[in-house]
Write an enzyme that holds these catalytic residues in place. Structure first.
Site, PDB file in Angstrom:
ATOM      1  N   ASP A  26       0.577  -1.329  -0.142  1.00 11.81           N
ATOM      2  CA  ASP A  26       0.402   0.119  -0.267  1.00 11.81           C
ATOM      3  C   ASP A  26       0.311   0.944  -0.373  1.00 11.81           C
ATOM      4  O   ASP A  26       1.859   1.008   0.067  1.00 11.81           O
ATOM      5  CB  ASP A  26      -1.360   0.376   1.405  1.00 11.81           C
ATOM      6  CG  ASP A  26       0.021  -0.189   2.695  1.00 11.81           C
ATOM      7  OD1 ASP A  26       0.533   0.850   2.674  1.00 11.81           O
ATOM      8  OD2 ASP A  26      -0.772  -0.761   3.547  1.00 11.81           O
ATOM      9  N   LYS A  50      -6.265   0.436  -2.801  1.00 13.76           N
ATOM     10  CA  LYS A  50      -4.884   0.724  -2.323  1.00 13.76           C
ATOM     11  C   LYS A  50      -5.156   2.285  -2.819  1.00 13.76           C
ATOM     12  O   LYS A  50      -4.504   2.133  -4.201  1.00 13.76           O
ATOM     13  CB  LYS A  50      -4.339   0.237  -2.084  1.00 13.76           C
ATOM     14  CG  LYS A  50      -4.213  -1.116  -1.182  1.00 13.76           C
ATOM     15  CD  LYS A  50      -4.574  -0.937   0.398  1.00 13.76           C
ATOM     16  CE  LYS A  50      -4.508  -1.730   1.146  1.00 13.76           C
ATOM     17  NZ  LYS A  50      -5.162  -1.897   2.605  1.00 13.76           N
ATOM     18  N   ASP A  54      -8.455   2.865   0.753  1.00 11.86           N
ATOM     19  CA  ASP A  54      -7.446   2.811   1.419  1.00 11.86           C
ATOM     20  C   ASP A  54      -6.774   3.590   0.746  1.00 11.86           C
ATOM     21  O   ASP A  54      -5.471   3.273   0.651  1.00 11.86           O
ATOM     22  CB  ASP A  54      -7.541   1.649   1.508  1.00 11.86           C
ATOM     23  CG  ASP A  54      -6.840   1.377   3.189  1.00 11.86           C
ATOM     24  OD1 ASP A  54      -6.526   2.286   3.688  1.00 11.86           O
ATOM     25  OD2 ASP A  54      -6.353  -0.256   3.188  1.00 11.86           O
ATOM     26  N   GLU A 113     -10.148   5.220   4.327  1.00 14.98           N
ATOM     27  CA  GLU A 113      -9.862   4.390   5.037  1.00 14.98           C
ATOM     28  C   GLU A 113      -8.583   4.833   5.804  1.00 14.98           C
ATOM     29  O   GLU A 113      -7.490   5.191   4.520  1.00 14.98           O
ATOM     30  CB  GLU A 113      -9.407   2.866   4.543  1.00 14.98           C
ATOM     31  CG  GLU A 113      -9.475   1.916   5.873  1.00 14.98           C
ATOM     32  CD  GLU A 113      -9.244   0.761   5.714  1.00 14.98           C
ATOM     33  OE1 GLU A 113      -8.381  -0.269   6.210  1.00 14.98           O
ATOM     34  OE2 GLU A 113     -10.414   0.185   4.911  1.00 14.98           O
ATOM     35  N   GLU A 140      -7.172  -0.364  12.108  1.00 14.65           N
ATOM     36  CA  GLU A 140      -6.306  -1.533  12.019  1.00 14.65           C
ATOM     37  C   GLU A 140      -5.350  -1.094  13.195  1.00 14.65           C
ATOM     38  O   GLU A 140      -4.985  -2.031  13.509  1.00 14.65           O
ATOM     39  CB  GLU A 140      -6.075  -2.006  10.747  1.00 14.65           C
ATOM     40  CG  GLU A 140      -6.026  -1.147  10.234  1.00 14.65           C
ATOM     41  CD  GLU A 140      -5.189  -0.854   8.285  1.00 14.65           C
ATOM     42  OE1 GLU A 140      -3.719  -1.594   7.766  1.00 14.65           O
ATOM     43  OE2 GLU A 140      -6.598  -1.409   7.833  1.00 14.65           O
ATOM     44  N   ASP A 150      -9.334  -5.093  15.058  1.00 12.03           N
ATOM     45  CA  ASP A 150      -8.990  -5.896  14.938  1.00 12.03           C
ATOM     46  C   ASP A 150      -8.392  -6.835  16.107  1.00 12.03           C
ATOM     47  O   ASP A 150      -8.187  -6.484  16.991  1.00 12.03           O
ATOM     48  CB  ASP A 150      -7.339  -4.950  14.663  1.00 12.03           C
ATOM     49  CG  ASP A 150      -6.367  -5.797  13.936  1.00 12.03           C
ATOM     50  OD1 ASP A 150      -5.476  -6.304  14.543  1.00 12.03           O
ATOM     51  OD2 ASP A 150      -5.711  -6.058  12.685  1.00 12.03           O
ATOM     52  N   HIS A 165     -11.048  -5.487  10.093  1.00 10.00           N
ATOM     53  CA  HIS A 165      -9.887  -5.116   9.257  1.00 10.00           C
ATOM     54  C   HIS A 165      -9.248  -6.567   9.457  1.00 10.00           C
ATOM     55  O   HIS A 165      -9.221  -7.209  10.577  1.00 10.00           O
ATOM     56  CB  HIS A 165      -8.627  -4.549  10.488  1.00 10.00           C
ATOM     57  CG  HIS A 165      -7.571  -4.841   9.038  1.00 10.00           C
ATOM     58  ND1 HIS A 165      -6.306  -4.567   9.453  1.00 10.00           N
ATOM     59  CD2 HIS A 165      -6.839  -4.437   8.531  1.00 10.00           C
ATOM     60  CE1 HIS A 165      -5.356  -5.522   9.369  1.00 10.00           C
ATOM     61  NE2 HIS A 165      -5.203  -4.578   7.815  1.00 10.00           N
ATOM     62  N   GLY A 209      -6.633  -7.642   7.048  1.00 13.30           N
ATOM     63  CA  GLY A 209      -5.533  -7.769   5.664  1.00 13.30           C
ATOM     64  C   GLY A 209      -4.479  -7.974   6.212  1.00 13.30           C
ATOM     65  O   GLY A 209      -3.853  -7.428   6.945  1.00 13.30           O
TER      66      GLY A 209
END
Length: 437
Positions: free
Chosen positions: A26, A219, A247, A273, A302, A325, A352, A354
């Site tokens: 990202d 992203k 995000d 985000e 997150e 998270d 979250h 990821g």
């Protein structure tokens, strides 16, 4: 009957070389190696508990050190005593009179606390022979509330109010039946990591659409013209009626966030985000207010340290989507506090997930949220990334872009011993070969 004592705690530094293929990339984290401080609790009754906290590679050894520092508070404890006063045990770990100086309840020491507590919850669920979501769903609301440390949040949610936020639980309730039949809606982040080429983005989105996905996260934040091009490409690929989120992973200052996102408003994102520093509560509030006319919400969480910060985000109307998270907050205990606050403030929870093991963990909490707290799917969904599930003994099951409730006892984050061995840093085969290269 929950019985047995914790005889030993081991922790390992486990890293996966995801940066090689730009997985997880990202605007701020351009080359993450998805990693975990992986905790195993041994007991004297043939049960083991597994827990982890998620990291991005370098520095995992620091979290491992912190887990070792906490181990003395856990080893020798009786499981029944832990779970009969879980609030007290949470506070023992999170507020040790010397170690709390390293936090309190934030940073590396809190990540370590999460890993240890995740393993304790896994152990409890296994002792009861239930998946963790079912352990929670079957609990009396008073018992749920007794696991939460309300210190510092009673101005937003008292213990009495928390009891009121948990719906009356009827065994085999319709919401539980619905989840068992249909699952909990997911969105995908796997199609649009920032390091992916346009061609790959388009291909992955097209494949995902064919597999039934309707909600996609992109992203953004490295380059505005790039973002305009990529968002246009994805909106054209997924069509006007599917959902898109963007995000920025903390890339911008406040004014810059407002300006940048207003340029992307034509692509109709549901949320932006992490537009700015995860600690800037008032900055998020300013951004929320400025983007409201565009119909774009703000999502964050997150990297929100603890329940106290979530309390302020909610009080300041600084976010429209709460992203809990499983490994950033103090495990299930602190996540329960945030779920119940979010419900009181009428803000949807969209976790979250990821990272390695996060999907496996998060599904349990969001199932509990739906069945016992929110009983709503409006603007609600749980993140999914399609990476590294093959390393887990009970990997997530996705059907029709929904998380199907796990059936195996525990918290779903036990890894295959062979995976742990191969990916242990720095001595596992994967890293030894990498060093040779």
């Amino acid at each position: 009957e929950v019985k047995g004592h914790v005889r030993d705690l081991t922790v390992k530094d486990v890293r996966f070389p995801t940066s090689v293929e730009q997985l997880g990339s990202d605007a701020m984290h351009t080359d993450p190696d998805y990693s975990a401080a992986y905790v195993v609790l041994e007991t004297d009754c043939n049960l083991r508990g597994f827990g982890l906290t998620f990291t991005l590679g370098k520095g995992t050894e620091i979290v491992v050190c912190a887990v070792k520092a906490l181990a003395g508070l856990v080893v020798g404890k009786c499981l029944r005593e832990i779970v009969s006063d879980f609030r007290g045990f949470y506070r023992l770990l999170s507020s040790d009179s010397q170690m709390r100086w390293l936090g309190p309840e934030k940073g590396v020491i809190h990540l370590a606390t999460a890993a240890v507590l995740n393993a304790v919850w896994d152990l409890w669920a296994r002792a009861e022979g239930k998946p963790l979501w079912k352990l929670l769903v079957d609990m009396d609301p008073k018992q749920i509330v007794s696991c939460i440390d309300f210190r510092y949040i009673t101005d937003a949610l008292t213990e009495e109010e928390a009891l009121g936020e948990i719906g009356p639980i009827v065994c085999g309730s319709s919401s539980e039946h619905q989840m068992l039949m249909e699952g909990y809606p997911a969105y995908t982040t796997s199609c649009a990591w920032i390091g992916y080429s346009d061609q790959l983005l388009q291909q992955l989105c097209t494949d995902a659409l064919r597999s039934g996905w309707t909600k996609f996260k992109v992203k953004v934040g490295a380059d505005l013209e790039d973002d305009v091009r990529r968002c246009r490409l994805i909106r054209e690929t997924i069509g006007p009626n599917n959902t898109m989120m963007i995000d920025a992973n903390q890339r911008w200052d406040v004014a810059e966030a407002i300006e940048w996102v207003s340029r992307l408003a034509e692509f109709k994102p549901l949320w932006i985000e992490e537009p700015t520093s995860p600690d800037d509560i008032l900055g998020h509030a300013t951004i929320s207010k400025a983007l409201a006319p565009y119909g774009i919400g703000v999502a964050t969480g997150e990297q929100c340290h603890n329940r106290v910060m979530f309390k302020q985000f909610l009080q300041a109307a600084a976010l429209q989507f709460v992203q809990i998270d499983a490994c950033r907050l103090g495990s299930v205990n602190e996540n329960l506090a945030v779920l119940l606050m979010a419900h009181k403030f009428k803000v949807p929870v969209c976790p979250h997930a990821g990272g390695v093991g996060l999907c496996e963990l998060m599904q349990h909490l969001i199932l509990f949220d739906y069945i016992c707290v929110s009983v709503s799917l409006s603007n609600r969904m749980c993140e999914f990334v399609d990476h590294l599930h093959e390393h887990f003994t009970s990997p997530v099951v996705i059907q029709n872009a929904c998380y199907m409730p796990p059936k195996d006892p525990g918290y779903s984050c036990e890894m295959f011993e062979s995976s742990v061995r191969r990916h242990q840093f720095p001595d596992g085969d994967v890293w030894r070969l990498d060093m040779k290269k």
